[in-house]
Design a protein around this motif. Structure first.
Motif: not given
Length: 437
Positions: A176-177, A180, A100-101, A173-174, A103-106, A43
């Motif tokens: 972030g997941w 999570a 996680a949020v 899947v990256g 990272v997933l948001s970029g 990340a």
């Protein structure tokens, strides 16, 4: 009429409710956290960071872990350990969920990831001593060693599986997941630990405050030469092993072993060895528990020596496997000694001093590994790691109680916990000596 439970599915008599819940929760968090360590590093890289930034985020987790460990042990012996564990799991769940949020948001920034890692380390500082105290107080009787071995086998197996699964998921899947999923694992673990039965735990007597509690915990360590001697031994051993594996190992692998693939197999062999060592300890019941365990620390010098030569990849892998088997034998015998000798109401404080000694020197050794290799050469530095392990282990064997501390079978208690809050005098060479507490 309810059919009888098949023998293969019947829970062993020594695996009580609390032990079973603790083991299940440890497996769940092991699966999540092992993958999350990999995910956090990637990340940082995906956010534009470099190797230094990865190290900064990792250090952000380690620093509060060291700072708050002793306080965590005192709190866990003052408050119900179950509540401390659930609160710490909740903090880890929230911090990993926020990580996680982001990272997933970029939109994740380095300072945010470092702060959330620090919150995770703080949670671990309070969780670790409470969890160890709870586990040690959850079993009793002749099968305590087997119970600790099965617990560690499940935990080590989860760490191996979690790292493999986490690495695959980060690639597919990256990160972030994966972070999570770790947050969900902490939530599940907190739910399991919320069902722990603390009805049989004796009420804590009022103490004189945090500092007084810490002094009492230190006295429990200081009056037992076998305890502080082994903690001091592993403060250095953990540091040099960590430096050899994290800093020198990848460099040797790149130049002599064929790259990251063979080195990954060697690390996996060490993990497999820990599972094998735990499996061995489900059957073996050494009489002199610390003597047997300490003798099994010597082979931990083999991996550093194999890298120093360097030996071919398969021989390095064999050395790593042997080190994993034998160090796990030590780990189980160490838990048996703490379970047998430390009063129940002081277990978490003693565990916090043990943890503190185990982790404090690790980042220092990692930071000094590079300069040491430049001054002395990498080969000499690796031989130095092996020599330190051998000399410190030999020094610990000069402590009489390390050689003589004998496993005993406590009387079973009605509550399913330890036989007594204050254990009987330790048996040394078959003769009782005055109690240390």
């Amino acid at each position: 009429m309810t059919p009888p439970t098949p023998p293969a599915l019947r829970r062993p008599a020594w695996a009580g409710r609390n032990y079973t819940l603790l083991t299940a929760a440890a497996v769940v968090t092991g699966l999540g956290s092992s993958g999350a360590l990999i995910a956090a590093a990637f990340a940082v890289l995906e956010a534009g960071g470099n190797g230094t930034d990865v190290g900064l985020v990792a250090a952000s987790r380690t620093v509060p872990l060291v700072l708050f460990l002793l306080i965590g042990g005192a709190v866990a012996d003052r408050l119900p350990r179950q509540r401390v564990m659930v609160a710490a799991n909740t903090l880890n769940c929230l911090s990993q969920g926020a990580f996680a949020v982001l990272v997933l948001s970029g939109e994740a920034q380095l300072w945010q990831m470092a702060l959330l890692s620090a919150l995770g380390g703080t949670g671990q500082a309070f969780f670790g001593p409470a969890a160890e105290g709870m586990l040690l107080s959850s079993v009793s009787g002749e099968q305590a060693g087997r119970a600790f071995a099965f617990f560690r086998m499940g935990m080590n197996g989860a760490n191996i599986g979690g790292a493999a699964l986490g690495g695959a998921l980060v690639a597919s899947v990256g990160p972030g997941w994966v972070l999570a999923a770790d947050a969900v694992a902490f939530a599940v673990a907190a739910g399991l630990r919320a069902f722990l039965d603390v009805g049989a735990v004796p009420d804590r007597e009022p103490g004189g405050g945090l500092l007084a509690d810490l002094r009492v915990g230190w006295r429990e360590v200081a009056v037992r030469p076998w305890l502080w001697g082994i903690v001091a031994q592993f403060s250095v051993i953990n540091a040099v092993v960590g430096a050899a594996e994290a800093v020198y190992g990848p460099l040797v692998a790149e130049e002599h072993l064929g790259g990251a693939g063979p080195w990954g197999i060697a690390l996996a062999a060490f993990g497999a060895g820990t599972v094998g060592g735990a499996l061995l300890m489900t059957r073996w019941k050494p009489r002199r528990i610390l003597l047997a365990g300490t003798l099994c620390v010597f082979p931990l010098a083999l991996p550093s020596a194999a890298l120093a030569v360097p030996l071919p990849a398969w021989e390095v892998t064999a050395a790593m496997f042997a080190g994993g088997v034998t160090i796990e034998v030590f780990s189980v015998t160490w838990m048996m000694a703490l379970h047998q000798e430390i009063p129940e109401d002081k277990l978490s404080r003693v565990a916090s001093y043990d943890w503190f000694g185990s982790v404090t020197m690790v980042p220092v050794a990692a930071a000094l590994a590079g300069p040491a290799a430049e001054v002395f050469g990498r080969t000499a530095a690796l031989w130095g790691c092996s020599v330190l392990i051998v000399l410190l282990t030999a020094a610990v064997l000069t402590v009489p109680d390390v050689r003589r501390l004998t496993r005993r079978v406590p009387e079973p208690s009605a509550g399913g916990g330890p036989a007594a809050a204050n254990p009987p005098p330790p048996v040394v060479d078959g003769s009782p000596t005055p109690a240390d507490s």
